[in-house]
Design an enzyme around this catalytic site. Structure first.
Site, mmCIF file in Angstrom:
data_model
loop_
_atom_site.group_PDB
_atom_site.id
_atom_site.type_symbol
_atom_site.label_atom_id
_atom_site.label_comp_id
_atom_site.label_asym_id
_atom_site.label_seq_id
_atom_site.Cartn_x
_atom_site.Cartn_y
_atom_site.Cartn_z
ATOM 1 N N ASP A 213 -9.679 2.102 -4.488
ATOM 2 C CA ASP A 213 -8.779 1.987 -3.341
ATOM 3 C C ASP A 213 -7.959 3.268 -3.227
ATOM 4 O OD1 ASP A 213 -6.949 1.099 -1.370
ATOM 5 O OD2 ASP A 213 -7.083 -0.959 -2.058
ATOM 6 N N ARG B 140 -7.533 -0.027 12.936
ATOM 7 C CA ARG B 140 -6.141 0.238 12.570
ATOM 8 C C ARG B 140 -6.045 1.398 11.583
ATOM 9 N NH1 ARG B 140 -5.049 -1.107 7.329
ATOM 10 N NH2 ARG B 140 -6.111 -2.887 6.352
ATOM 11 N N ASN C 222 -9.578 5.225 2.445
ATOM 12 C CA ASN C 222 -8.521 4.941 1.486
ATOM 13 C C ASN C 222 -8.000 6.216 0.846
ATOM 14 O OD1 ASN C 222 -7.362 2.286 1.149
ATOM 15 N ND2 ASN C 222 -9.440 1.533 0.840
ATOM 16 N N ASP D 187 -12.373 -5.891 10.728
ATOM 17 C CA ASP D 187 -13.418 -6.754 10.166
ATOM 18 C C ASP D 187 -14.341 -6.017 9.207
ATOM 19 O OD1 ASP D 187 -14.992 -5.205 11.857
ATOM 20 O OD2 ASP D 187 -15.380 -6.825 13.286
ATOM 21 N N GLU E 259 0.841 -1.210 0.000
ATOM 22 C CA GLU E 259 0.000 0.000 0.000
ATOM 23 C C GLU E 259 0.870 1.252 0.000
ATOM 24 O OE1 GLU E 259 -2.564 1.713 -0.130
ATOM 25 O OE2 GLU E 259 -4.366 0.493 0.087
ATOM 26 N N ASN F 158 -4.992 3.179 8.087
ATOM 27 C CA ASN F 158 -4.966 2.743 6.696
ATOM 28 C C ASN F 158 -4.274 3.823 5.857
ATOM 29 O OD1 ASN F 158 -5.653 0.444 5.070
ATOM 30 N ND2 ASN F 158 -7.185 1.683 4.024
#
Length: 282
Positions: free
Chosen positions: A189, A91, A139, A111, A11, A93
């Site tokens: 994304d 978390r 994102n 999740d 990423e 990103n």
């Protein structure tokens, strides 16, 4: 191909023009990579938590969007928390640095079961403010060349959104869709913005990157030899090379065998014209 790798969740590619290197991360391996194209060398820095993004700092070193918050890593490897916001099951990103040097850091639940993530604006002195809440999977984030617009992706919405942006104080307003990605085209994304103000989007599950005009019209689609492209940025000596990260996580053995470059960093030379990014002012 730029880096032949087996990243579980590659990423956040970012061109560090101060060192002519590409920063990128493997989120689930807790690794920050620095690739030097001139030497074809990919150096790896282990960090203490899952890392969603790593960006250059104006003072040297890097700033990381970790699982539990924003951390500074100095040139000598010293690690300190700038912002600590740990929440169970959440978390860091993707992230971006705006033209004034503020970090925009996104979060998500592991999740992805609820809209419990957020997008926060973080200044160099550690002042943090949640700008967008009730986010599922934060994102791509980027800015128009004139710094009047901010682009943003919350992946499950299948939208690329655009917001009015005030660079003087980092405020946003009037969020609206720039474009939608169809149900059979993959999931939007990471993104980057080129010198023409067009938005490049990596399509998870779509085997491609797309270029959208400032009006939201699909201008170009480039097929890629990976299943899950994750993010993109322009780099190289003249910012004409598009770098694209990819992931292996969740793919079957058959898919991994069919596309051996899954998890690698790709480079598409001479694809367009990008602009130098801004280092984090902290």
């Amino acid at each position: 191909m730029a880096v032949r790798a087996s990243a579980q969740l590659g990423e956040g590619p970012t061109w560090d023009h101060g060192s002519s290197t590409l920063l990128w991360v493997d989120i689930l391996a807790s690794e920050v990579h620095r690739y030097a194209p001139a030497r074809d060398h990919d150096a790896v820095l282990d960090v203490p938590q899952h890392v969603g993004a790593a960006k250059p700092r104006a003072q040297g070193g890097i700033v990381c969007n970790l699982r539990d918050g924003i951390a500074l890593i100095d040139r000598d490897g010293t690690k300190t928390w700038l912002v600590y916001w740990a929440r169970e099951g959440v978390r860091g990103n993707d992230a971006g640095v705006d033209p004034a040097g503020r970090l925009w850091a996104g979060t998500m639940r592991y999740d992805q079961a609820a809209d419990e993530g957020w997008l926060a604006r973080v200044t160099g002195d550690g002042a943090a403010k949640v700008v967008l809440d009730r986010v599922n999977t934060s994102n791509g984030v980027g800015w128009s060349p004139d710094a009047k617009l901010m682009y943003y992706i919350d992946t499950p919405t299948r939208r690329v959104d655009v917001l009015d942006f005030d660079n003087s104080d980092g405020t946003v307003s009037r969020r609206r869709p720039l474009t939608h990605v169809g149900n059979t085209d993959g999931w939007p994304d990471g993104l980057c913005v080129d010198a023409d103000g067009c938005v490049w989007v990596a399509l998870w599950g779509g085997h491609a990157v797309r270029r959208y005009t400032p009006a939201g019209e699909l201008d170009r689609e480039i097929a890629l030899p990976v299943d899950n492209p994750t993010a993109c940025c322009f780099g190289g000596p003249d910012f004409t090379d598009l770098y694209v990260t990819s992931a292996r996580v969740g793919l079957s053995d058959e898919a991994l065998a069919a596309r051996e470059l899954n998890g690698s960093v790709l480079v598409l030379p001479g694809l367009g014209a990008g602009l130098p990014g801004t280092a984090f002012a902290g």
